[in-house]
Design a protein around this motif. Structure first.
Motif, PDB file in Angstrom:
ATOM      1  N   LYS A 164       0.855  -1.183   0.000  1.00  0.00           N
ATOM      2  CA  LYS A 164       0.000   0.000   0.000  1.00  0.00           C
ATOM      3  C   LYS A 164       0.893   1.235   0.000  1.00  0.00           C
ATOM      4  N   ASP A 165       0.279   2.386  -0.070  1.00  0.00           N
ATOM      5  CA  ASP A 165       1.009   3.663  -0.056  1.00  0.00           C
ATOM      6  C   ASP A 165       2.153   3.662  -1.076  1.00  0.00           C
ATOM      7  N   ILE A 166       1.839   3.251  -2.274  1.00  0.00           N
ATOM      8  CA  ILE A 166       2.842   3.125  -3.335  1.00  0.00           C
ATOM      9  C   ILE A 166       3.161   4.501  -3.902  1.00  0.00           C
ATOM     10  N   GLU A 167       4.455   4.803  -3.933  1.00  0.00           N
ATOM     11  CA  GLU A 167       4.912   6.070  -4.505  1.00  0.00           C
ATOM     12  C   GLU A 167       6.056   5.770  -5.470  1.00  0.00           C
ATOM     13  N   LEU A 168       5.821   6.014  -6.742  1.00  0.00           N
ATOM     14  CA  LEU A 168       6.876   5.819  -7.739  1.00  0.00           C
ATOM     15  C   LEU A 168       7.697   7.091  -7.844  1.00  0.00           C
TER      16      LEU A 168
END
Length: 131
Positions: free
Chosen positions: A68-72
């Protein structure tokens, strides 16, 4: 052909399905978490069969393991880098595994050639070690 960014997103989305996640890797593709060596854990798998087994083993002990809380942070054709979190109960200890991963993915010919992830080894040790 899938880009590195698409492959990373697909891997993260499919972590609950070991076969689907492993199918994203090249025949000689590598999944590794080198920071776990400090805990005496060899967290390196090569090829889809070994990667599927690695993920399935993790899910047996942490069945609610989901990213979760994926930041590319780097969004590229052949390389991608992101940060993503997990918060799930470890069955063997009854403890909460709360972790943020940093992952670098290298793509080649539409498959994952390398996914190297770093994590907080202290948080991992606390969650997976019985009191």
């Amino acid at each position: 052909m899938k880009t590195a960014t698409k492959l990373l997103n697909d891997y993260l989305a499919n972590i609950q399905n070991p076969a689907a996640a492993a199918a994203l890797f090249a025949e000689d593709g590598v999944l590794e978490l080198p920071s776990l060596k400090s805990l005496g854990i060899n967290a390196r798998a090569v090829g889809p069969v070994a990667i599927e087994s690695f993920i399935a083993g993790l899910l047996k002990n942490v069945p609610d393991f989901r990213f979760k809380d994926i930041e590319l942070l780097i969004d590229g054709e052949d390389q991608a880098f992101g940060e993503y979190s997990v918060e799930a109960k470890v069955l063997s200890t009854g403890k909460l595994y709360k972790q943020t991963y940093a992952g670098r993915l290298v793509a080649e010919n539409g498959k994952i050639k390398l996914l190297r992830e770093a994590l907080d080894t202290l948080a991992a040790a606390k969650a997976f070690t019985p009191d």
